[in-house]
Enzyme design. Structure first.
Site, short mmCIF file in Angstrom:
data_model
loop_
_atom_site.label_atom_id
_atom_site.label_comp_id
_atom_site.label_asym_id
_atom_site.label_seq_id
_atom_site.Cartn_x
_atom_site.Cartn_y
_atom_site.Cartn_z
N HIS A 280 3.61 1.01 -3.95
CA HIS A 280 3.59 1.09 -2.49
C HIS A 280 3.08 -0.20 -1.88
O HIS A 280 2.07 -0.77 -2.30
CB HIS A 280 2.80 2.31 -1.99
CG HIS A 280 1.34 2.33 -2.28
ND1 HIS A 280 0.41 1.70 -1.47
CD2 HIS A 280 0.64 2.91 -3.27
CE1 HIS A 280 -0.80 1.92 -1.96
NE2 HIS A 280 -0.70 2.64 -3.05
N ASP A 292 -4.51 -1.97 -5.33
CA ASP A 292 -3.94 -0.77 -4.70
C ASP A 292 -3.16 -1.16 -3.44
O ASP A 292 -3.70 -1.13 -2.35
CB ASP A 292 -5.06 0.20 -4.35
CG ASP A 292 -4.56 1.55 -3.86
OD1 ASP A 292 -3.40 1.88 -4.11
OD2 ASP A 292 -5.34 2.27 -3.23
N GLU A 326 2.24 4.94 1.62
CA GLU A 326 1.68 5.90 0.67
C GLU A 326 0.28 6.32 1.08
O GLU A 326 -0.12 7.48 0.92
CB GLU A 326 1.66 5.29 -0.74
CG GLU A 326 1.25 6.26 -1.83
CD GLU A 326 -0.26 6.28 -2.10
OE1 GLU A 326 -0.71 7.15 -2.86
OE2 GLU A 326 -0.98 5.41 -1.55
N GLU A 327 -0.50 5.38 1.62
CA GLU A 327 -1.92 5.62 1.84
C GLU A 327 -2.21 6.68 2.89
O GLU A 327 -3.16 7.44 2.76
CB GLU A 327 -2.63 4.32 2.22
CG GLU A 327 -2.69 3.28 1.12
CD GLU A 327 -3.57 3.68 -0.05
OE1 GLU A 327 -4.08 4.82 -0.07
OE2 GLU A 327 -3.76 2.85 -0.96
N ASP A 354 0.71 2.58 -9.75
CA ASP A 354 -0.19 2.69 -8.60
C ASP A 354 -1.62 2.97 -9.05
O ASP A 354 -2.37 3.64 -8.37
CB ASP A 354 0.30 3.79 -7.65
CG ASP A 354 -0.53 3.86 -6.37
OD1 ASP A 354 -1.21 2.87 -6.05
OD2 ASP A 354 -0.51 4.91 -5.70
N HIS A 424 -9.84 1.12 -2.27
CA HIS A 424 -10.02 1.32 -0.84
C HIS A 424 -11.23 0.58 -0.26
O HIS A 424 -11.75 0.96 0.78
CB HIS A 424 -10.15 2.81 -0.50
CG HIS A 424 -8.94 3.62 -0.82
ND1 HIS A 424 -8.90 4.99 -0.65
CD2 HIS A 424 -7.72 3.26 -1.30
CE1 HIS A 424 -7.69 5.44 -1.02
NE2 HIS A 424 -6.97 4.40 -1.41
#
Length: 458
Positions: A280, A292, A326-327, A354, A424
């Site tokens: 993603h 990520d 995606e997030e 991912d 994140h």
């Protein structure tokens, strides 16, 4: 007679060529050698992270990333490169968040960040007493005691689990659903311990959801670092009436138009059988989305690059997809399935990366027993590269919606011990990706794609 001699000559040449054809082991060796010496994934990732930066859906940087990956795949001279329009949510963090509490006469500042899709606090911030809980289930036991309070979810990732994603899955509900559930009991805000096993001062964001909760009942939600969570928990034991202040100015906007980026090499024998590989393109906004999931995106493009570099002509169509959103919505994965369904496409295999750009350890598969047995028969080919952990389990969020009649799904499984140190958070940046580890992941993915293309699925 002359024709007979020519026919025999051609047969001899064909047999000689067949005898010299590479074995599977030799092909995997060539893939890995080419990846380690001529791969481009690390250069692509550096540009995504350092020249573009964070790529939250709906942001200008996300659109720059769409254009960059589109152009890079065009430069590979693939058979086709195109965009799939996707409407995505647009949420902005706003001004840097603030948080503190008082311990005696001392003001203790707290590393904090709004959770993705959260509402803002009042303009001047929010101050209230704190109630610490370990789970969503505990909210019901506290009941009326939560009214007017800030709920502090402090259940850590379980350090006993060697599989860090198992530890993550066991506690992420407090981040994704905590605000919605706490609001039902009259809480005015939520703070959540960051989802990491590391003791640090980085707050880790991630999506929170309100479900069908009316907008006027939604409460602000934020994450605090693990070190801050431990200190706050200790302070609450000393002073149960402690008041906590936090301020955030995040805002939700109407959806905007973005895109998935798709590039493919057309199959020479079974062009209607599609093998897809992807990651993603969007990321959270605190870091630059290196692990990520910039890593997964550049590894997926690298699969096509390596196949072309070694001169391999696939039997089946091999397609790389940079999924958007995606997030905080999975809109890209859902849109890809929608477009595929409309065109009647037949996907036989889907592979997603991912889980970071760390050293690859194997793959996880979603498939029936017959296909799993075939795939397990290839494990010995991966053993020289220490990439031979083949298990059944999870594949990937973006490829999850694919519903072809017969499809095998897989996820690259890198070493996971450091992934949640960066997940994140503001330290998910390029310098934390090791070039060799990233490239080996791309080589592993290319190797599996090659074998699926050669042998098909059951």
């Amino acid at each position: 007679m002359k024709r007979k001699v020519i026919a025999i000559l051609f047969l001899f040449i064909a047999v000689s060529f067949s005898a010299k054809a590479q074995t599977d082991a030799e092909m995997l060796a060539e893939i890995h050698k080419t990846a380690l010496t001529k791969g481009k994934s690390y250069v692509w990732l550096e540009h995504l992270c350092n020249n573009i930066g964070s790529r939250l859906s709906g942001s200008l940087n996300a659109e720059k990333a769409v254009q960059y990956t589109y152009e890079q795949m065009r430069l590979l001279e693939l058979d086709s490169v195109y965009l799939q329009e996707v409407p995505v949510p647009k949420w902005e963090r706003g001004a840097p968040e603030e948080a503190y509490y008082k311990a005696g006469n001392k003001k203790v500042k707290v590393p904090i960040c709004a959770l993705g899709m959260s509402v803002a606090t009042p303009k001047n911030g929010l101050t209230a007493q704190v109630v610490e809980v370990q789970s969503i289930e505990e909210l019901e036991k506290r009941g009326a005691a939560l009214k007017g309070k800030i709920v502090f979810f402090n259940r850590p990732m379980n350090p006993e689990f060697v599989e860090t994603f198992r530890a993550y899955g066991a506690c992420v509900d407090q981040r994704s659903s905590g605000a919605r559930e706490a609001a039902k009991y009259g809480a005015v805000g939520v703070i959540v311990r960051s989802m990491t096993l590391h003791a640090d001062d980085f707050p880790h964001t991630g999506q929170t959801g309100y479900g069908d909760l009316p907008e006027n009942q939604r409460i602000p939600a934020a994450a605090i670092s693990t070190n801050a969570a431990d200190r706050l928990s200790l302070e609450l034991k000393l002073n149960p009436n402690l008041e906590f202040f936090f301020k955030q100015s995040c805002k939700q906007y109407p959806d905007v138009l973005s895109a998935n980026v798709v590039g493919e090499i057309r199959g020479t024998v079974y062009p209607d059988e599609i093998i897809v590989v992807g990651g993603h393109l969007d990321s959270w906004d605190l870091g630059t989305g290196a692990h990520d999931d910039g890593a997964g995106c550049v590894q997926s493009i690298e699969v096509l690059h390596l196949l072309k570099k070694i001169g391999y002509k696939p039997q089946r169509t091999i397609r790389a997809v940079m999924f958007m959103n995606e997030e905080n919505g999975v809109r890209g994965g859902l849109a890809y399935e929608k477009y595929s369904n409309q065109r009647g496409e037949n996907h036989i295999f889907a592979l997603e990366s991912d889980l970071g750009g760390f050293s690859p350890r194997g793959f996880s598969f979603v498939c029936d027993d017959a296909n799993f047995e075939q795939i397990r028969s290839w494990q010995s080919l991966f053993e020289p590269y220490l990439i031979h952990r083949f298990v059944k389990g999870f594949s990937g969020v973006d490829i999850g919606p694919l519903k072809s009649e017969k499809i095998v799904k897989a996820g690259l499984q890198p070493d996971s011990q450091r992934y949640f140190d960066h997940h994140h958070a503001a330290n998910d940046t390029f310098e934390h990706v090791h070039k060799r580890e990233l490239v080996l992941g791309a080589a592993a993915m290319t190797s599996l794609i090659y074998l699926i293309d050669k042998y098909g699925i059951k």
